[in-house]
Design an enzyme around this catalytic site. Structure first.
Site, mmCIF file in Angstrom:
data_model
loop_
_atom_site.group_PDB
_atom_site.id
_atom_site.type_symbol
_atom_site.label_atom_id
_atom_site.label_comp_id
_atom_site.label_asym_id
_atom_site.label_seq_id
_atom_site.Cartn_x
_atom_site.Cartn_y
_atom_site.Cartn_z
ATOM 1 N N ARG A 227 0.881 -1.325 0.040
ATOM 2 C CA ARG A 227 0.032 -0.132 -0.055
ATOM 3 C C ARG A 227 0.746 1.331 -0.093
ATOM 4 O O ARG A 227 0.427 2.294 -0.768
ATOM 5 C CB ARG A 227 -0.867 0.002 1.308
ATOM 6 C CG ARG A 227 -1.997 -0.929 1.119
ATOM 7 C CD ARG A 227 -3.023 -1.151 2.288
ATOM 8 N NE ARG A 227 -4.205 -1.837 1.936
ATOM 9 C CZ ARG A 227 -4.927 -2.438 2.933
ATOM 10 N NH1 ARG A 227 -5.019 -1.850 3.950
ATOM 11 N NH2 ARG A 227 -5.998 -2.839 2.467
ATOM 12 N N TYR B 107 -6.219 -0.954 -6.576
ATOM 13 C CA TYR B 107 -5.535 -2.246 -6.133
ATOM 14 C C TYR B 107 -4.918 -2.000 -4.674
ATOM 15 O O TYR B 107 -4.721 -0.850 -4.369
ATOM 16 C CB TYR B 107 -4.835 -2.787 -7.085
ATOM 17 C CG TYR B 107 -3.603 -2.255 -7.557
ATOM 18 C CD1 TYR B 107 -3.012 -2.697 -8.758
ATOM 19 C CD2 TYR B 107 -3.013 -1.203 -7.094
ATOM 20 C CE1 TYR B 107 -1.895 -2.162 -9.463
ATOM 21 C CE2 TYR B 107 -1.618 -0.662 -7.557
ATOM 22 C CZ TYR B 107 -1.191 -1.176 -8.721
ATOM 23 O OH TYR B 107 -0.103 -0.607 -9.182
ATOM 24 N N GLU B 108 -4.434 -3.020 -3.893
ATOM 25 C CA GLU B 108 -4.210 -3.015 -2.640
ATOM 26 C C GLU B 108 -5.169 -2.418 -1.650
ATOM 27 O O GLU B 108 -4.778 -1.837 -0.910
ATOM 28 C CB GLU B 108 -2.923 -2.559 -2.483
ATOM 29 C CG GLU B 108 -1.755 -3.124 -3.547
ATOM 30 C CD GLU B 108 -1.773 -4.695 -3.360
ATOM 31 O OE1 GLU B 108 -2.038 -5.396 -2.352
ATOM 32 O OE2 GLU B 108 -1.181 -5.318 -4.387
ATOM 33 N N GLY B 109 -6.444 -2.665 -2.051
ATOM 34 C CA GLY B 109 -7.541 -1.726 -1.371
ATOM 35 C C GLY B 109 -7.853 -0.704 -1.954
ATOM 36 O O GLY B 109 -6.918 0.390 -2.175
ATOM 37 N N GLN C 66 -9.036 1.911 2.206
ATOM 38 C CA GLN C 66 -7.978 2.822 2.876
ATOM 39 C C GLN C 66 -8.694 3.725 3.827
ATOM 40 O O GLN C 66 -8.379 3.934 5.158
ATOM 41 C CB GLN C 66 -7.239 3.824 1.767
ATOM 42 C CG GLN C 66 -6.583 2.782 0.902
ATOM 43 C CD GLN C 66 -5.627 1.625 1.196
ATOM 44 O OE1 GLN C 66 -4.879 1.825 2.075
ATOM 45 N NE2 GLN C 66 -5.907 0.591 0.622
#
Length: 603
Positions: free
Chosen positions: A297, A438-440, A445
């Site tokens: 992230r 992506y990655e949340g 977040q």
């Protein structure tokens, strides 16, 4: 034009804002001083300009291909990746005991920015490998570390994160991949994983997949997920590669951007089960995977800064050479370069201001991470870790959302030519669009910022940051501008706008803490707005610090440091005022009003 790393800007942030001199006093990081940083960044800039950046357009026009389970990287990528590994770039931040350079995250972060600015698709492969390395360092057994880390850190092998599945999306509680114990400490893995970045390719000798799966007796939900190492090729006791494991790429996705980066669908266990090795303890897989995710992230936030910098460089170069229209002030009778037009100047200045604010925030966050890992005092480590963890969703969420705005402005500066692929401006816009997802996603977040980073401590870390902003505001008020009237105006503007932003952030933190239990929908409907507000204020804080540092050093290089002051002034005028509107929207979301008032059937 090709990408040229802004090394002087990067070193300025490291020296003046991230306090690299302080980092070099920490045990184990004594070599991570300014001299080392300068040398490493100079070499990274050269490598990325000469080797990686020239492949960026090629990767977009000749994407990675899949045929009968074989994934072939864009021409030139494999050779560039070999040079990347041989240069030691994968191991900049990783421990020397496994072949890394053991340098501070503060130094590795600008290296990551350069790589991503040069070629976002290419850089995703080392990004995922870094995450795999972090997870193994934290939770892997000595045997797993010895077997996999040296090859991963050398760049001979690459790593992946295998989280989600077709039915799961971001809800990892729905993961169904099975891990059946074999009685000898190994497991057989069965299932399908999707969206696996660089999940299959021909650039390295082996691919080390880190896979979330459930053992037979695991509890339901996220508490029943374990983490496994599943290599593409099994590794013999003498470290040579053995048989192909039962994991295969059944397809790769066709995407809007980052086309040279293969996004794979991986099938585990169609031929008896893929052999896997447990990382850490059973049922703690999500905890370990979060180590990878947090590392990723932060790195994705840096990607947002990187692609924005590349878009800005291209837009600025075009604006200086494109001749069109006479100036509105009548200063010339003939057409002039468009950089002389006020609105183009506004767009370029705004792009630059947002990039520099986000870069400063990311590098400062990295310095907190270094302190959290290396400071001899436990209380200092804990304080720095809490601050770093609060800043990570801002670095990821704000910087990636910012990249959409900046790359869009890059297209706009080009005018109609920006919509034409041949100019290259559109690629940055398309590539950037995945970053807030992506990655949340940004909402994930933001939910993390609300739940884990604000409510868990009653807003204590946020309030500590507010206190540091207060100290910077006091410095601005007392700063001596000398004979520079532009600096005085800049200080005054920054003080007024940052002060208003600081109060807005304080008000929103209080709102979140006070209402999360009684009216959670009202808090979470504004969570992304809270993230953006906090991101802008945190970046404004760093721009204020940069302004003060630049004024102190202005006589050394009036043009460079004068530009720092002017850019910070632009941030104060064009970015910080957005905070007031965000605050109003957040605080208005009470009693099911606004967006929450619309019923499902009204959409």
């Amino acid at each position: 034009m090709s990408y040229a790393a802004p090394v002087k800007d990067m070193v300025f942030v490291l020296e003046e804002l991230a306090d690299i001199a302080k980092i070099a006093t920490l045990p184990g990081l004594e070599d991570s001083n300014l001299e080392t940083a300068q040398a490493v960044l100079d070499e990274a800039a050269k490598f990325n300009a000469e080797v990686v950046a020239p492949l960026n357009v090629i990767g977009d026009t000749q994407p990675t291909t899949w045929r009968d389970g074989v994934v072939t990287a864009t021409p030139g990528f494999a050779d560039a990746f070999r040079q990347f590994g041989e240069g030691g770039w994968q191991g900049v931040v990783h421990p020397s005991e496994f072949g890394g350079q053991g340098l501070a995250k503060s130094i590795a972060t600008p290296c990551i920015e350069m790589l991503n600015a040069a070629n976002l698709s290419f850089a995703l492969c080392p990004l995922l490998t870094d995450g795999a390395i972090e997870a193994l360092l934290t939770a892997g057994s000595d045997e797993l570390k010895a077997r996999y880390l040296p090859k991963l850190i050398s760049g001979e092998w690459t790593g992946t994160m295998n989280l989600t599945e077709p039915q799961a999306g971001s809800d990892l509680a729905l993961v169904r991949t099975k891990a059946e114990p074999q009685g000898d400490g190994t497991y057989r893995i069965f299932g399908t994983k999707i969206f696996i970045t660089w999940g299959e390719h021909d650039m390295a000798g082996n691919i080390v997949h880190l896979v979330l799966a459930r053992t037979p007796d695991a509890p339901e939900g996220v508490k029943g997920i374990s983490l496994f190492v599943v290599p593409k090729f099994l590794v013999n006791d003498d470290e040579s590669l053995g048989a192909r494991n039962d994991v295969h790429c059944v397809s790769i996705e066709h995407k809007l951007g980052i086309k040279a980066s293969p996004t794979a669908v991986l099938q585990f266990g169609d031929h008896g089960g893929a052999l896997g090795y447990l990382v850490g303890e059973e049922n703690r897989g999500l905890e370990y995977m979060f180590i990878m995710m947090n590392a990723a992230r932060f790195a994705v936030g840096v990607q947002g800064i990187a692609v924005s910098e590349a878009a800005y460089q291209k837009a600025a170069a075009y604006a200086k050479e494109r001749v069109q229209s006479r100036p509105v002030d009548g200063s010339a009778r003939q057409a002039v370069t468009i950089v002389q037009h006020p609105d183009v100047r506004r767009m370029l200045a705004t792009m630059r201001a947002m990039i520099e604010g986000a870069r400063a925030l990311a590098y400062v966050a990295a310095s907190y991470s270094d302190v959290a890992h290396a400071h001899p005092d436990e209380a200092e480590r804990a304080r720095a870790l809490a601050t770093y963890e609060y800043l990570v969703p801002l670095v990821k969420g704000w910087s990636t959302e910012m990249s959409i705005d900046v790359t869009s402005l890059g297209v706009q500066v080009h005018g109609g030519m920006g919509f034409i692929e041949e100019t290259g401006a559109a690629q940055f816009y398309r590539d950037a669009r995945i970053l807030p997802i992506y990655e949340g996603t940004t909402a994930i977040q933001a939910n993390d910022l609300v739940g884990r980073k604000t409510l868990r401590d009653g807003g204590a870390v946020a309030k500590a940051i507010l206190a540091e902003i207060d100290a910077t505001l006091a410095e601005l008020k007392a700063a001596d501008a000398g004979d520079a009237t532009d600096a005085r105006r800049a200080f005054d503007a920054m003080h007024a706008r940052l002060s208003a932003g600081r109060d807005a952030l304080s008000n929103v933190v209080e709102f979140v803490v006070a209402n999360a239990k009684g009216d959670p929908n009202a808090v979470f409907v504004g969570s992304v707005l809270y993230l953006k507000l906090a991101g802008i204020v945190a970046c404004g804080w760093q721009m204020a610090r940069a302004m003060l540092a630049a004024q102190r050093r202005r006589a050394e290089d009036p043009s460079f440091y004068g530009a720092k002051i002017a850019t910070a002034h632009c941030f104060a005028d064009y970015v910080l005022p957005q905070v007031i509107a965000l605050e109003a929207s957040i605080l208005a979301a009470r009693n099911g009003e606004g967006a929450l008032a619309l019923t499902e059937d009204q959409f």
